[in-house]
Structures are given as structure tokens and as C-alpha cells.
Design an enzyme around this catalytic site. Structure first.
Site, mmCIF file in Angstrom:
data_model
loop_
_atom_site.group_PDB
_atom_site.id
_atom_site.type_symbol
_atom_site.label_atom_id
_atom_site.label_comp_id
_atom_site.label_asym_id
_atom_site.label_seq_id
_atom_site.Cartn_x
_atom_site.Cartn_y
_atom_site.Cartn_z
ATOM 1 N N ASP A 23 0.823 -1.223 0.000
ATOM 2 C CA ASP A 23 0.000 0.000 0.000
ATOM 3 C C ASP A 23 0.846 1.258 0.000
ATOM 4 O OD1 ASP A 23 -1.917 -1.671 2.549
ATOM 5 O OD2 ASP A 23 -2.109 -1.763 0.351
ATOM 6 N N LYS A 225 20.092 7.499 4.857
ATOM 7 C CA LYS A 225 19.993 6.038 4.676
ATOM 8 C C LYS A 225 21.389 5.436 4.662
ATOM 9 C CE LYS A 225 18.102 7.139 0.835
ATOM 10 N NZ LYS A 225 17.611 7.107 -0.560
ATOM 11 N N ASP A 250 18.264 2.271 -5.661
ATOM 12 C CA ASP A 250 19.287 1.852 -6.646
ATOM 13 C C ASP A 250 20.618 1.509 -5.978
ATOM 14 O OD1 ASP A 250 21.293 4.540 -7.480
ATOM 15 O OD2 ASP A 250 19.588 4.757 -6.139
HETATM 16 O O1 LIG Z 1 25.023 12.581 -1.717
HETATM 17 C C1 LIG Z 1 25.034 11.906 -2.765
HETATM 18 O O2 LIG Z 1 26.000 11.274 -3.137
HETATM 19 C C2 LIG Z 1 23.806 11.882 -3.633
HETATM 20 O O3 LIG Z 1 22.901 12.783 -3.158
HETATM 21 C C3 LIG Z 1 23.234 10.500 -3.686
HETATM 22 O O4 LIG Z 1 22.916 10.249 -4.993
HETATM 23 C C4 LIG Z 1 22.020 10.267 -2.815
HETATM 24 O O5 LIG Z 1 20.809 10.449 -3.491
HETATM 25 P P1 LIG Z 1 19.607 9.332 -3.443
HETATM 26 O O6 LIG Z 1 20.044 8.225 -4.362
HETATM 27 O O7 LIG Z 1 19.454 8.858 -1.992
HETATM 28 O O8 LIG Z 1 18.383 10.090 -3.952
HETATM 29 MG MG LIG Z 2 19.727 6.618 -5.366
#
Ligand SMILES: O=C(O)[C@H](O)[C@H](O)COP(=O)(O)O
Ligand SMILES: [Mg+2]
Length: 303
Positions: A23, A225, A250
Site C-alpha cells: 500500500d 539512509k 538503486d
Molecule cells: O550525496 C550523494 O552522493 C547523492 O545525493 C546520492 O545520490 C544520494 O541520493 P539518493 O540516491 O538517496 O536520492
Molecule cells: Mg539513489
């Protein structure tokens, strides 16, 4: 709980089954929805389909260069429906962490290695800061001189995020703040090693904080994250059932670990950082998502 084998999605029935099973859909941004300013084909249509199926959509990005409001502008410019309270970036999460978790006194300041989006989120949380886009810290014309630098005694934390105007002056000031005062907090918005721009990989936020980590011999506290801080920010504003929530990302060591730590299902797409060889090569990553598909656009078969 990590998996031993991922399910590689392929048939329309498999995509339909995932749409029925979850959801709430949490989307990483860089490398999933877009590469820099270039939208991933089908991303807009799939997001529209999810909303038509009354799914909750949440955007969770480690990219600290933009505030939530900046991202709303980007989504609008790209023609993608998004609402500010659906957008969670590491700039926002870092500002919330400083104000609500660290509870930094309001007369304290933070020294920023980062861009205007991070400054905007700090300002919105009432946090005073130095550095960032300040021209005197972004210049390379005048070499940094320790003898002419008077540290501000109210600086109680150094924040490091992706900064395309990084300079030796910023690194030196951050280093001084972190060595002068052992109690000064060292915080990274995120540690992504690379950033998937439209024209290829570039150094990410982790590569910006690396010189400080090496010079100091210590690691920062990381807010983005896979840390749970971002999920705590989302939980504070959005109700969702982790068992019926899927994280789409990704990058294995940020997005997939983040989903697994939060008890969410995880779907890896191959339009950003992770290469096929990391999953099915001779030395596959120990981080195994629940599902894999080439692109978020693949879900259009279930439209
Ligand atoms: O800080 C970084 O290297 C970039 O912002 C990285 O791509 C994180 O972006 P996300 O894939 O979490 O949107
Ligand atoms: Mg990303």
C-alpha cells in the site's frame, strides 16, 4: 532479515502482484526516478498509476543539496506530482536530528559543508549556521590562513553534505572546529560514495566528508539512509504499515539496507548505482533485496 535470493521480476503477473501486496511505496530519487535532471523513462506514468490505485507515495533521498521545498520545485519542473509532506531528504532529516534529537541549544551554531538546500532546512528549524554558501568560505582565490581565522566559540557541530563548492578553507575550518572542541558533533547528512548524474558517476557526499574522516581519524554520525533517522522522520508525519510497505532504491548499502532495517520489503532497480555484476557476478554483494527489476518503468506492464 537479509535474503539469500532475490526475485527477479519479469511477468506482468509479478508486477501486478507487487502492486496488490503493498500500500505504501517509498522511492529513492537519484538513480530511481531520475539521473540528475533526466527523468527515468516511465517513472512519471508509474507514479501516476500508483496514485490512481490509491497507494501512498513517499520520496526518500540522501541528496542533501536540496530542501523539501526545492525538491517540490524540481518535481513540478519535471512534471511529476509530489507534495512537500511526501518528500524526505537528508538535509531535512539532519536539521530535525539537530533540533529534536541532539536538542542543540538555540544560541549554538553549526558549521556547514554543504549547499543552499541544507542551509534552508537548518533555517526552517531555527538553527544558526556558518560556512555553507558563504562566499568567503567558497573562494579559492585567497588561500586559507590559520593565523587570520578566529573560530566562532558558539559552533557546537559540523555538518557535512554533498558540496559542489567544496574548498580547502571549508575543510580547514571544519577540521579546526572539530579539533578545538572535543565535544563538537561531527555529523554527515549521508555517506553515498558516488552520485549518478545524467552524464555518469560523480563523487558523492561520502567523498566530501572523506578528507575530514581521514584527517581526524574518526567517522561522523550519519543521518541519511541506511540510518533509521530518516524513517523516524517519516513515521513522525506519515502513518504506514511496514509489512505493506516497499522501499525502491538503486544503492544496496543505503536504500536496501534502509528498507531491511525498517522491516520493509525492498526492490532494487538497475538505473542508478548498483550494477548487475554486484548481484549475479562471481562475487555478489551480501546485501540481497527481496525483488529486482531493471527500471521502475517496468511496472507499466501492469497498468
Ligand atoms: O550525496 C550523494 O552522493 C547523492 O545525493 C546520492 O545520490 C544520494 O541520493 P539518493 O540516491 O538517496 O536520492
Ligand atoms: Mg539513489
Amino acid at each position: 532479515m537479509s535474503n539469500t535470493r532475490a526475485i527477479r521480476l519479469g511477468s506482468p503477473e509479478e508486477y501486478t502482484q507487487l502492486l496488490d501486496q503493498y500500500d505504501t511505496w517509498m522511492f529513492d530519487c537519484d538513480g530511481v526516478l531520475w539521473q540528475g535532471e533526466r527523468l527515468i523513462p516511465g517513472a512519471t506514468e508509474v507514479l501516476r498509476m500508483l496514485r490512481e490505485k490509491r497507494k501512498k507515495v513517499i520520496f526518500v533521498t540522501n541528496n542533501a543539496t536540496k530542501s523539501r521545498k526545492n525538491y517540490k520545485v524540481k518535481f513540478d519542473q519535471l512534471g511529476v506530482e509530489a507534495h512537500v509532506d511526501e518528500i524526505y531528504g537528508s538535509a531535512y532529516a539532519t536539521a530535525v536530528y539537530i533540533s529534536s534529537v541532539l536538542k542543540l541549544p538555540k544560541d549554538n551554531k553549526v558549521y556547514v559543508i554543504g549547499q543552499s538546500g541544507l542551509e534552508d532546512e537548518l533555517r526552517d528549524e531555527g538553527i544558526s549556521f556558518l560556512g555553507g554558501t558563504d562566499p568567503q568560505d567558497c573562494t579559492t582565490t585567497t588561500p586559507f590562513s590559520l593565523s587570520s581565522f578566529t573560530p566562532d566559540p558558539s559552533v557546537a557541530a559540523v555538518i557535512c553534505g554533498l558540496d559542489t563548492s567544496i574548498t580547502y578553507t571549508k575543510l580547514s575550518k571544519a577540521f579546526k572546529y572539530l579539533t578545538l572542541n572535543p565535544a563538537c558533533h561531527f555529523i554527515a547528512t549521508n555517506q553515498d560514495s558516488t552520485y549518478p548524474s545524467a552524464d555518469g558517476l560523480l563523487p558523492g557526499a561520502g567523498a566530501i566528508s572523506a578528507p575530514l574522516r581521514y584527517a581526524l581519524g574518526k567517522d561522523p554520525l550519519v543521518v541519511g539512509k541506511p540510518a533509521k533517522t530518516m524513517l523516524d522522520c517519516i513515521k513522525a508525519k506519515v502513518h504506514f504499515d511496514p509489512k505493506r510497505t516497499i522501499m525502491v532504491g538503486d544503492r544496496l548499502n543505503t536504500d536496501i539496507l534502509f528498507g531491511q532495517a525498517g522491516g520493509l520489503a525492498t526492490l532494487l532497480v538497475l538505473t542508478g548505482i548498483t550494477l548487475e555484476s554486484e548481484i549475479s557476478g562471481p562475487n555478489p554483494s551480501p546485501i540481497v533485496p527481496d525483488y529486482i527489476t531493471n527500471s521502475i518503468g517496468d511496472f507499466l506492464v501492469a497498468a
